[in-house]
Design a protein around this motif. Sequence first.
Motif, PDB file in Angstrom:
ATOM      1  N   PHE A   1       0.820  -1.219   0.000  1.00  0.00           N
ATOM      2  CA  PHE A   1       0.000   0.000   0.000  1.00  0.00           C
ATOM      3  C   PHE A   1       0.859   1.277   0.000  1.00  0.00           C
ATOM      4  O   PHE A   1       1.006   1.932  -1.000  1.00  0.00           O
ATOM      5  CB  PHE A   1      -0.964  -0.016   1.196  1.00  0.00           C
ATOM      6  CG  PHE A   1      -1.930  -1.158   1.122  1.00  0.00           C
ATOM      7  CD1 PHE A   1      -3.108  -1.051   0.399  1.00  0.00           C
ATOM      8  CD2 PHE A   1      -1.642  -2.362   1.746  1.00  0.00           C
ATOM      9  CE1 PHE A   1      -3.996  -2.115   0.316  1.00  0.00           C
ATOM     10  CE2 PHE A   1      -2.521  -3.432   1.664  1.00  0.00           C
ATOM     11  CZ  PHE A   1      -3.698  -3.307   0.952  1.00  0.00           C
ATOM     12  N   LYS A   2       1.455   1.610   1.164  1.00  0.00           N
ATOM     13  CA  LYS A   2       2.211   2.868   1.239  1.00  0.00           C
ATOM     14  C   LYS A   2       3.631   2.672   0.729  1.00  0.00           C
ATOM     15  O   LYS A   2       4.080   3.273  -0.211  1.00  0.00           O
ATOM     16  CB  LYS A   2       2.243   3.355   2.683  1.00  0.00           C
ATOM     17  CG  LYS A   2       0.949   4.003   3.135  1.00  0.00           C
ATOM     18  CD  LYS A   2       1.165   4.541   4.542  1.00  0.00           C
ATOM     19  CE  LYS A   2      -0.136   4.986   5.158  1.00  0.00           C
ATOM     20  NZ  LYS A   2       0.017   5.230   6.594  1.00  0.00           N
ATOM     21  N   GLN A   3       4.346   1.842   1.414  1.00  0.00           N
ATOM     22  CA  GLN A   3       5.734   1.589   1.011  1.00  0.00           C
ATOM     23  C   GLN A   3       6.045   0.097   1.121  1.00  0.00           C
ATOM     24  O   GLN A   3       5.336  -0.637   1.793  1.00  0.00           O
ATOM     25  CB  GLN A   3       6.695   2.421   1.863  1.00  0.00           C
ATOM     26  CG  GLN A   3       6.413   2.352   3.352  1.00  0.00           C
ATOM     27  CD  GLN A   3       7.307   3.267   4.167  1.00  0.00           C
ATOM     28  OE1 GLN A   3       8.304   3.765   3.676  1.00  0.00           O
ATOM     29  NE2 GLN A   3       6.958   3.477   5.417  1.00  0.00           N
TER      30      GLN A   3
ATOM     31  N   ASP B   1       6.493  -1.762   4.762  1.00  0.00           N
ATOM     32  CA  ASP B   1       5.410  -2.110   5.682  1.00  0.00           C
ATOM     33  C   ASP B   1       4.260  -2.826   4.968  1.00  0.00           C
ATOM     34  O   ASP B   1       3.163  -2.938   5.484  1.00  0.00           O
ATOM     35  CB  ASP B   1       4.933  -0.888   6.495  1.00  0.00           C
ATOM     36  CG  ASP B   1       4.220   0.141   5.625  1.00  0.00           C
ATOM     37  OD1 ASP B   1       4.176  -0.078   4.403  1.00  0.00           O
ATOM     38  OD2 ASP B   1       3.723   1.137   6.178  1.00  0.00           O
ATOM     39  N   GLY B   2       4.527  -3.343   3.807  1.00  0.00           N
ATOM     40  CA  GLY B   2       3.516  -4.106   3.064  1.00  0.00           C
ATOM     41  C   GLY B   2       3.327  -5.497   3.650  1.00  0.00           C
ATOM     42  O   GLY B   2       4.173  -5.995   4.403  1.00  0.00           O
TER      43      GLY B   2
END
Lengths: 509, 169
Positions: free
Chosen positions: B36-38, B41-42
């Motif tokens: 999602f973001k980076q 942290d997926g």
Amino acid sequence: MSEVAKQLGYFVSAIGSAWGGANMLIIAGAVLLGLIVGAIPGLTGTMALALLINITYGMSRSAAVAFMLGTYVGAVSGGLFSAVMLNIPGTPNAAATALDGYPLALQGKGAKARFGGITASCLGTLISCVIMMLATPVISNVALKFGKWELFLLAVFGITICGNLTQDSTPLKGWIGGFLGFFCAMVGVDGIYNGARFIWIPELTSGVTLIPALIGLFGIAEVLSVLQDRTPIKITDTSGTMIPDKQEMRSILKPVLRSSLIGCGIGAIPGAGEDIAAWLSYSVGKARSKAKELFGKGSFEGISCSETANNACIPGAMIPMLTLAIPGSTQAAMFLAAMNLHGIQPGPMLTLKDPTFMYVVGLTLVIASLSMFVIALFLTKPMTKILQINRKILMPIIVVLTVVGAYASRSTLFDVKLMLVFGVIGFLLRKVKIPMAPITLGLILGGTADTSFRQALSLGNGSIIPLLSRTVGDILIAVVVMTLISGALKTIKATKEEIRRKNEEVSET
Amino acid sequence: MDGGKPKKAAMNTGFGVLLCIFSIYVIVSSLHMKYFKQFIDGAGFFPLIIGCVLLGLGGVLTFIGINAGGLAELKQVFTGSFILAFIKNENTIRVVVLVAMMAVYVFVLLGNIPFVWATTIYLFITFLYLRAFQKKWIIPGWVLAIFTSVVTSFIVFYAFKLGLGLTLP
């Protein structure tokens, strides 16, 4: 109010919870059940606890704690009966006991050996309980300072040290087990973004349910192992005087304090467990004894060393479980799962949310240990009948109980299927000598390791560098690296030894 | 490798290779997960690390197995005589039959017929296969097996229903 006075207050209020209600009766019943299960070869304490977790569903929290801990103490102690009477340790932690217990039985001193073992077991638990109740608040205070990064490192430390210490296998295989456990914990939706991971069938969306998986690994896999084995049962020496003479009693009491410290210390290491404690204490006892020539030929000191340590391991295993939510043994892992069922979340926050709980556990273990002493002495004669139970009748019935145990947690047949799949996988992994303890630890710690690691990295803006300036984290990294190095050296040594043995075999033929 | 039982080096090599294949699957699947973001942290980041570690460990295990003569032993495993001996091995047969009976009980009987019936059938067939009961006085072993199966099934069912309020399937 000073910290000591505060802790004393918690201790006093825990007495009511531990002794109250029908807890004494529950503990006595659970100890009896544990002793019987522990004594029967093929039925381990872990298996018993896995099967019995769901029985605690309808119980109050304190009754469930009493039941699980009573069974735990009984099962660890029960192994000594078959170790002495059959030369087959009822549980792996009684293997060192068999070395001296059986020769003593052959000398007509079987009853004395059992008395010595029971006494040592009781004293070991009591001493270790005191250490546990003193050490846990201190460790909890330290654990409260742990951040996400430290929690991740602790989980990694847990499976690496557990892999290092596994019996009958190399650290390499222990680590493989640990990471396979981590993998199983990844199945389902993730804990941060609800992203799907390895959801092969819709039922796996909520992940691998812990209790059915553990029942499979320790129930079905053990049933298959036992039914494959055709060890004949032959009972030796069930009669004779039970009370040892003065000199024999001195031999029993001499190593108790040292073995208790060893047992408690080993218990506090994640996943290490009772069998390692017993073997280490036995070898230390042998090295320090003035009568080392008797070890392996019928030494009361030898029995005391192993039995004290394996029981002292129980309170020791509670220390990391209560303070860090990392179980010290597979049985402690089952206890952790049972506590989760009752809404108790062990870990650093437990001392803030429920500061009396640790003392309830300690006092329950004290009662369980004293009950074990009395019940085990009365059980000596009937045990000869119990040990003759036909395992071909018992094991299929155990399969039915595993089915019920797996079904009970969520009332879904999928959990039963999952349990069977894990059972077969567990059996096959045992064949290639992958130990079960690191898999269990990986399954339990995988979720924490995953979310803690990713959250810690996010806090460091995706970089690991800021995390390296944390003192506790750095110490943990150093410990993990040292564990990995020592494990690698151990694996290399074992491999070289195997190749050398093989070359010798080839040259002989 | 007599009696259809593979040796340690062959088992290490075989298991090491299987672990490597499984690890590659884990790595590929992790890379295909949603980020999602980076990346760090997926959902797939930690499984990716696990896959890489398992690949490394599997590689080391395979290397150790090969060094200890695992390849030569594996070649013997895939010979007709070994496979025949393995299939005929008493322990292998017993485990396969027991697992098959458990699988029928769990996957076929439970859920399709009531728990008591399913359990009685499973226990009776297993007791018979294991020859768990011998003739006692004039009562044949199979009668004792039926009696024990029925009684056990009812006790388990009612103990859980009355004791814990759990109705079994």
